[in-house]
Design an enzyme around this catalytic site. Structure first.
Site, mmCIF file in Angstrom:
data_model
loop_
_atom_site.group_PDB
_atom_site.id
_atom_site.type_symbol
_atom_site.label_atom_id
_atom_site.label_comp_id
_atom_site.label_asym_id
_atom_site.label_seq_id
_atom_site.Cartn_x
_atom_site.Cartn_y
_atom_site.Cartn_z
ATOM 1 N N MET A 94 44.618 35.243 32.836
ATOM 2 C CA MET A 94 44.813 34.241 33.993
ATOM 3 C C MET A 94 45.907 34.753 35.073
ATOM 4 S SD MET A 94 43.160 32.161 32.458
ATOM 5 C CE MET A 94 42.973 30.490 33.330
ATOM 6 N N ARG A 95 45.076 36.447 35.983
ATOM 7 C CA ARG A 95 46.180 36.532 36.551
ATOM 8 C C ARG A 95 44.952 36.764 37.468
ATOM 9 N NH1 ARG A 95 50.624 37.369 38.619
ATOM 10 N NH2 ARG A 95 50.210 38.579 39.327
ATOM 11 N N ILE A 96 44.424 36.814 39.101
ATOM 12 C CA ILE A 96 43.787 36.954 39.781
ATOM 13 C C ILE A 96 43.961 38.646 40.089
ATOM 14 C CG2 ILE A 96 43.095 36.663 42.512
ATOM 15 C CD1 ILE A 96 43.996 34.113 41.961
ATOM 16 N N LEU A 97 43.153 39.511 39.902
ATOM 17 C CA LEU A 97 43.412 40.786 40.316
ATOM 18 C C LEU A 97 42.967 41.706 41.585
ATOM 19 C CD1 LEU A 97 41.302 41.462 36.748
ATOM 20 C CD2 LEU A 97 43.700 42.064 36.973
ATOM 21 N N ASN A 111 34.927 39.812 31.865
ATOM 22 C CA ASN A 111 35.368 38.637 31.813
ATOM 23 C C ASN A 111 34.931 37.703 30.998
ATOM 24 O OD1 ASN A 111 38.047 36.439 32.628
ATOM 25 N ND2 ASN A 111 36.102 35.784 34.032
ATOM 26 N N HIS A 113 33.970 33.390 31.456
ATOM 27 C CA HIS A 113 34.834 32.287 32.555
ATOM 28 C C HIS A 113 34.454 30.692 31.922
ATOM 29 C CE1 HIS A 113 35.928 30.037 35.760
ATOM 30 N NE2 HIS A 113 34.927 29.504 35.680
ATOM 31 N N ASP A 149 35.198 35.261 39.604
ATOM 32 C CA ASP A 149 34.708 34.760 39.302
ATOM 33 C C ASP A 149 33.146 35.393 39.406
ATOM 34 O OD1 ASP A 149 36.329 33.553 36.980
ATOM 35 O OD2 ASP A 149 36.260 32.117 38.458
ATOM 36 N N THR A 176 34.374 27.195 20.914
ATOM 37 C CA THR A 176 33.704 27.742 20.590
ATOM 38 C C THR A 176 32.017 28.380 20.253
ATOM 39 O OG1 THR A 176 32.011 25.908 20.173
ATOM 40 C CG2 THR A 176 34.182 25.787 18.326
ATOM 41 N N GLN A 177 31.377 28.851 21.243
ATOM 42 C CA GLN A 177 30.917 29.374 22.276
ATOM 43 C C GLN A 177 30.658 29.927 22.221
ATOM 44 O OE1 GLN A 177 27.630 28.589 20.949
ATOM 45 N NE2 GLN A 177 28.505 26.879 19.980
HETATM 46 C C1 GAR Z 1 38.372 30.517 27.566
HETATM 47 O O1 GAR Z 1 38.508 28.949 27.675
HETATM 48 C C2 GAR Z 1 38.079 31.227 28.591
HETATM 49 O O2 GAR Z 1 37.591 31.164 29.098
HETATM 50 C C3 GAR Z 1 39.169 30.981 30.291
HETATM 51 O O3 GAR Z 1 41.077 30.916 29.006
HETATM 52 C C4 GAR Z 1 40.532 30.223 27.885
HETATM 53 C C5 GAR Z 1 41.005 31.240 26.781
HETATM 54 O O4 GAR Z 1 41.294 31.521 26.104
HETATM 55 N N1 GAR Z 1 39.093 31.779 30.816
HETATM 56 C C6 GAR Z 1 39.627 31.435 32.347
HETATM 57 O O5 GAR Z 1 39.776 30.091 32.877
HETATM 58 C C7 GAR Z 1 39.366 32.717 32.903
HETATM 59 N N2 GAR Z 1 38.686 31.939 33.931
HETATM 60 P P1 GAR Z 1 41.744 32.055 24.761
HETATM 61 O O6 GAR Z 1 43.285 32.594 24.678
HETATM 62 O O7 GAR Z 1 42.289 31.414 23.599
HETATM 63 O O8 GAR Z 1 40.642 33.527 24.371
#
Ligand code: GAR
Length: 194
Positions: A94-97, A111, A113, A149, A176-177
């Site tokens: 959760m970082r903007i690169l 990534n 999303h 994104d 789950t997906q």
């Molecule tokens: C996931 O739902 C992923 O899609 C989202 O964070 C969650 C991480 O779950 N990513 C973002 O929102 C990126 N902008 P996890 O740590 O259990 O994999």
């Protein structure tokens, strides 16, 4: 050896899905592909213990220790490049690169999303899908480019929105997906490169 470096910030369930697929499907023996390291920008990320439990090497690089986004990204690049990665995977990182970071890993940075991109870039994707009255939601694996994104779509999964859905219930259904399409996309990345 083709190394994967996975970056996380939280629970790490997507990281674990990829690592489990790699183990179960013997990616190392078959293709010389392995998860070389899991790096978190948060020392308290639950995903770190999960990674250790899966036998993976973990590292922590707290972003608060750096004065600027550029300084953090430079240090992170040094950590990542130590593993000479063929692929860098953002799994709930959760970082903007910075553009420099993205450029450095162009073509080998992906990534996941939690929305059907190009809809709902950014945060709070599930609540926004509910508020918009969407009938479906989902997740997208994509190449990372300088624009947040965006980037070529590698895989998507669709789930229904159900009557009375909360953001939490929808997030769980989407997750789950995510655990299916993210390992698939990583597998396809290496399959397409031989
Ligand atoms: C996931 O739902 C992923 O899609 C989202 O964070 C969650 C991480 O779950 N990513 C973002 O929102 C990126 N902008 P996890 O740590 O259990 O994999």
């Amino acid at each position: 050896m083709k190394n994967i470096v996975i970056l996380i910030s939280g629970s790490g369930s997507n990281m674990a899905a990829i690592a489990r697929a790699a183990q179960k499907e013997a990616w190392q023996a078959k293709w010389g592909v392995r998860v070389a390291a899991v790096i978190s920008n948060k020392a308290d990320a639950p995903g770190l213990a999960l990674a250790s439990g899966l036998g993976l090497a973990t590292e922590v690089l707290p972003h608060q220790s750096f004065d600027s986004r550029e300084a953090f990204d430079a240090a992170l690049m040094a950590r990542i490049d130590h593993h000479a990665p063929a692929l860098v995977v953002l799994a709930g990182f959760m970082r903007i690169l910075t553009p420099g970071f993205v450029q450095h890993y162009a073509g080998r940075l992906i990534n996941i999303h939690p929305s059907l991109l190009p809809a709902f870039t950014g945060l709070n994707t599930h609540q926004r899908a509910i508020d918009a009255g969407c009938q479906v939601a989902g997740a997208t694996v994509h190449q990372v480019t300088a624009e947040l994104d965006h980037g070529d779509i590698l895989a998507q999964a669709v789930v229904p929105l159900l009557p009375g859905d909360t953001a939490q219930a929808l997030a769980a259904r989407v997750l789950t997906q995510e655990h299916l399409i993210f390992p698939q996309a990583v597998r396809a990345f290496f399959a397409s490169r031989g």
